[in-house]
Design a protein around this motif. Structure first.
Motif, short mmCIF file in Angstrom:
data_model
loop_
_atom_site.label_atom_id
_atom_site.label_comp_id
_atom_site.label_asym_id
_atom_site.label_seq_id
_atom_site.Cartn_x
_atom_site.Cartn_y
_atom_site.Cartn_z
N PRO A 240 -27.55 -40.10 -16.73
CA PRO A 240 -28.69 -41.01 -16.90
C PRO A 240 -29.76 -40.85 -15.84
CG PRO A 240 -26.63 -42.18 -17.27
CD PRO A 240 -26.27 -40.84 -16.73
N LEU A 241 -29.37 -40.46 -14.61
CA LEU A 241 -30.37 -40.23 -13.57
C LEU A 241 -31.28 -39.06 -13.91
CD1 LEU A 241 -28.24 -40.72 -10.31
CD2 LEU A 241 -30.06 -42.21 -11.15
N CYS A 242 -30.79 -38.13 -14.73
CA CYS A 242 -31.61 -36.99 -15.17
C CYS A 242 -32.68 -37.42 -16.18
CB CYS A 242 -30.72 -35.92 -15.80
SG CYS A 242 -29.51 -35.19 -14.68
N ARG A 243 -32.48 -38.56 -16.80
CA ARG A 243 -33.41 -39.09 -17.82
C ARG A 243 -33.70 -38.05 -18.91
NH1 ARG A 243 -37.79 -42.43 -14.06
NH2 ARG A 243 -36.26 -43.83 -13.09
N PRO A 244 -32.67 -37.50 -19.51
CA PRO A 244 -32.90 -36.51 -20.57
C PRO A 244 -33.46 -37.18 -21.82
CG PRO A 244 -30.58 -37.06 -20.45
CD PRO A 244 -31.23 -37.79 -19.31
N ARG A 245 -34.37 -36.49 -22.49
CA ARG A 245 -34.99 -37.04 -23.70
C ARG A 245 -34.81 -36.06 -24.86
NH1 ARG A 245 -38.94 -37.64 -19.85
NH2 ARG A 245 -40.22 -36.03 -20.83
N PRO A 246 -34.81 -36.56 -26.09
CA PRO A 246 -34.68 -35.67 -27.25
C PRO A 246 -35.72 -34.56 -27.20
CG PRO A 246 -34.49 -37.95 -27.93
CD PRO A 246 -34.89 -37.98 -26.48
N GLY A 247 -35.29 -33.35 -27.54
CA GLY A 247 -36.19 -32.20 -27.57
C GLY A 247 -36.23 -31.42 -26.27
N GLN A 248 -35.62 -31.93 -25.21
CA GLN A 248 -35.66 -31.22 -23.94
C GLN A 248 -34.59 -30.13 -23.87
OE1 GLN A 248 -35.32 -34.25 -20.84
NE2 GLN A 248 -37.55 -34.31 -20.60
N ARG A 249 -34.80 -29.21 -22.90
CA ARG A 249 -33.85 -28.14 -22.61
C ARG A 249 -33.30 -28.36 -21.21
NH1 ARG A 249 -34.23 -23.07 -24.90
NH2 ARG A 249 -34.17 -22.14 -22.82
N TRP A 250 -31.96 -28.39 -21.10
CA TRP A 250 -31.32 -28.62 -19.81
C TRP A 250 -30.36 -27.49 -19.49
CZ3 TRP A 250 -31.68 -32.24 -15.92
CH2 TRP A 250 -32.64 -33.25 -16.13
N LEU A 251 -30.28 -27.17 -18.19
CA LEU A 251 -29.35 -26.18 -17.69
C LEU A 251 -28.34 -26.87 -16.79
CD1 LEU A 251 -28.45 -23.22 -17.13
CD2 LEU A 251 -30.14 -23.16 -15.28
N ALA A 265 -26.05 -34.14 -23.65
CA ALA A 265 -26.28 -33.96 -25.08
C ALA A 265 -26.24 -35.29 -25.81
CB ALA A 265 -25.23 -33.00 -25.65
N GLN A 266 -25.32 -36.15 -25.40
CA GLN A 266 -25.20 -37.46 -26.03
C GLN A 266 -26.45 -38.30 -25.79
OE1 GLN A 266 -21.45 -39.55 -25.18
NE2 GLN A 266 -22.63 -41.42 -24.74
N LEU A 267 -26.97 -38.29 -24.55
CA LEU A 267 -28.15 -39.09 -24.23
C LEU A 267 -29.40 -38.56 -24.94
CD1 LEU A 267 -27.55 -39.69 -20.42
CD2 LEU A 267 -27.35 -41.36 -22.27
N MET A 268 -29.39 -37.28 -25.29
CA MET A 268 -30.51 -36.73 -26.06
C MET A 268 -30.31 -36.90 -27.56
SD MET A 268 -31.75 -33.31 -23.96
CE MET A 268 -30.15 -32.50 -23.86
N GLY A 269 -29.25 -37.60 -27.93
CA GLY A 269 -29.00 -37.89 -29.34
C GLY A 269 -28.75 -36.65 -30.17
N ASN A 270 -28.16 -35.63 -29.55
CA ASN A 270 -27.91 -34.35 -30.24
C ASN A 270 -29.20 -33.68 -30.70
OD1 ASN A 270 -25.21 -33.81 -29.98
ND2 ASN A 270 -24.60 -34.54 -32.01
N SER A 292 -16.31 -29.57 -29.16
CA SER A 292 -15.86 -29.66 -30.55
C SER A 292 -15.34 -31.06 -30.87
CB SER A 292 -14.77 -28.61 -30.79
OG SER A 292 -14.22 -28.73 -32.08
N ARG A 293 -14.52 -31.60 -29.97
CA ARG A 293 -13.90 -32.91 -30.24
C ARG A 293 -14.95 -34.02 -30.29
NH1 ARG A 293 -12.21 -36.87 -26.99
NH2 ARG A 293 -12.73 -35.63 -25.15
N LEU A 294 -15.93 -33.97 -29.40
CA LEU A 294 -16.93 -35.04 -29.32
C LEU A 294 -18.05 -34.88 -30.36
CD1 LEU A 294 -17.21 -35.19 -25.43
CD2 LEU A 294 -16.13 -36.91 -26.91
N GLY A 295 -18.16 -33.69 -30.95
CA GLY A 295 -19.17 -33.48 -31.96
C GLY A 295 -20.58 -33.39 -31.41
N VAL A 296 -20.73 -32.90 -30.17
CA VAL A 296 -22.08 -32.73 -29.63
C VAL A 296 -22.65 -31.41 -30.13
CG1 VAL A 296 -21.66 -34.15 -27.59
CG2 VAL A 296 -21.18 -31.71 -27.50
N ALA A 297 -23.96 -31.41 -30.34
CA ALA A 297 -24.62 -30.25 -30.95
C ALA A 297 -25.55 -29.58 -29.94
CB ALA A 297 -25.42 -30.69 -32.18
#
Length: 343
Positions: A240-251, A265-270, A292-297
């Motif tokens: 959450p401190l990274c404040r990721p938003r949908p459409g962003q690219r993270w390393l 990935a979860q915070l960006m809503g996949n 795979s188990r969590l279904g993150v894309a």
């Protein structure tokens, strides 16, 4: 006994070794809990246990075989820390272990040491807190003295005292709700229905839950359904401190086993992209399993060393570096770290 021997001779990790041994055992739930308490208790209080043993053993502990050394630790822990275990039973079983993994002479030695300690342990004087504060805290709270000296210099007496006390309090298991699939409230209800005895919210992480009274989380239907990830409460603060938003690219350059990667990935809503890297291919396999188990894309994994070249192509909106560290921040869950690290 075998777990403690493995931890000392193979420098294995407590949680992984315990989980593997219990997974392969036929012990009932009550006995599994007893084994877990014994193992973690001995690891947590090993410093104080060895200090007590040093008052009676005529031979230095490091000259004993690992089997006999750990038999003494195990027996003494049951006698002095586990109120429900009668002293006679702990001594009897420990002597039997010493005979099985040593010989009759070792059994007599163990019997004599434990019986003497039961009579005398309350008479031993702790190091003086004023003249030798580091030695005092090292014994009282079972921490390496060099580490106490370091903390006293940095934090002072009161904070070091509080830190050591907190380290010896077993923490509950914390889970991060996979909000892609379920809400924390509904997950708590489902865990209760699956037999978890205690479920509470882990503040300040609204998606975090603290659970107690569960033997193996990986046997729960909600685990296999990918409804949660086991993750330390402190680790849940990072993404959450990274404040990721949908459409962003993270390393994520130190990604395995994937708690923070999948959280991003979860915070960006996949709807974002994460390149997850690690030095070891074996650790990345754990990350693949969690993805795979969590279904993150849109999470790509790669074996890479970020100290030599930046992995990936193009730009990233952010880079997460959870670099390998001492691990002293998680001593509540991993007490073995105290005894495997040096200054």
């Amino acid at each position: 006994m075998q777990i403690l021997h493995t931890l000392e001779t193979q420098h294995a990790y407590t949680d992984l070794t315990l989980r593997q041994v219990l997974r392969d055992s036929l012990l009932e739930r009550r006995d599994r809990a007893f084994v877990t308490e014994c193992v973690y208790g001995v690891m947590r209080w090993q410093g104080k246990i060895d200090w007590l043993l040093g008052h009676v053993c005529r031979r230095p502990l490091d000259t004993l075989t690992p089997w006999i050394r750990n038999a003494l630790r195990l027996g003494l822990y049951q006698c002095l820390w586990m109120e429900r275990v009668p002293d006679w039973a702990a001594v009897h079983e420990t002597v039997a272990l010493a005979r099985r993994f040593g010989h009759d002479g070792a059994a007599r030695f163990v019997n004599g040491v434990l019986r003497t300690l039961l009579r005398q342990h309350t008479t031993y004087q702790l190091p003086d807190a004023v003249r030798s504060p580091a030695a005092h805290l090292a014994v009282v709270f079972s921490h390496p003295q060099w580490l106490i000296e370091r903390w006293l210099q940095r934090y002072g007496w009161e904070r070091t005292h509080a830190l050591c006390a907190a380290n010896n309090q077993p923490g509950g298991v914390t889970l991060r709700t996979n909000t892609l699939r379920i809400t924390p409230t509904v997950l708590a209800q489902r865990l209760t229905a699956e037999g978890v005895q205690q479920v509470a919210q882990s503040l300040p992480q609204s998606e975090g839950l603290v659970v107690r009274g569960v033997d193996r989380l990986d046997t729960l239907p909600s685990y296999h359904a990918g409804l949660f990830q086991v993750q330390d409460a402190g680790a849940m603060l990072v993404a959450p401190l990274c404040r990721p938003r949908p459409g962003q690219r993270w390393l994520d350059v130190c990604a395995a086993p994937g708690g923070k990667t999948t959280h991003l990935a979860q915070l960006m809503g996949n709807a974002g992209y994460v390149l997850a890297c690690d030095l070891q291919e074996g650790r990345l396999r754990l990350l693949h399993q969690n993805i795979s188990r969590l279904g993150v894309a849109r999470v790509e994994t790669r074996v890479a060393d970020a100290t030599s070249a930046l992995p990936g192509d193009g730009y990233f909106d952010g880079i997460l570096v959870d670099a390998p560290c001492s691990g002293f921040g998680v001593l509540r869950r991993h007490p073995d770290i105290k005894w495997r690290k040096t200054a």
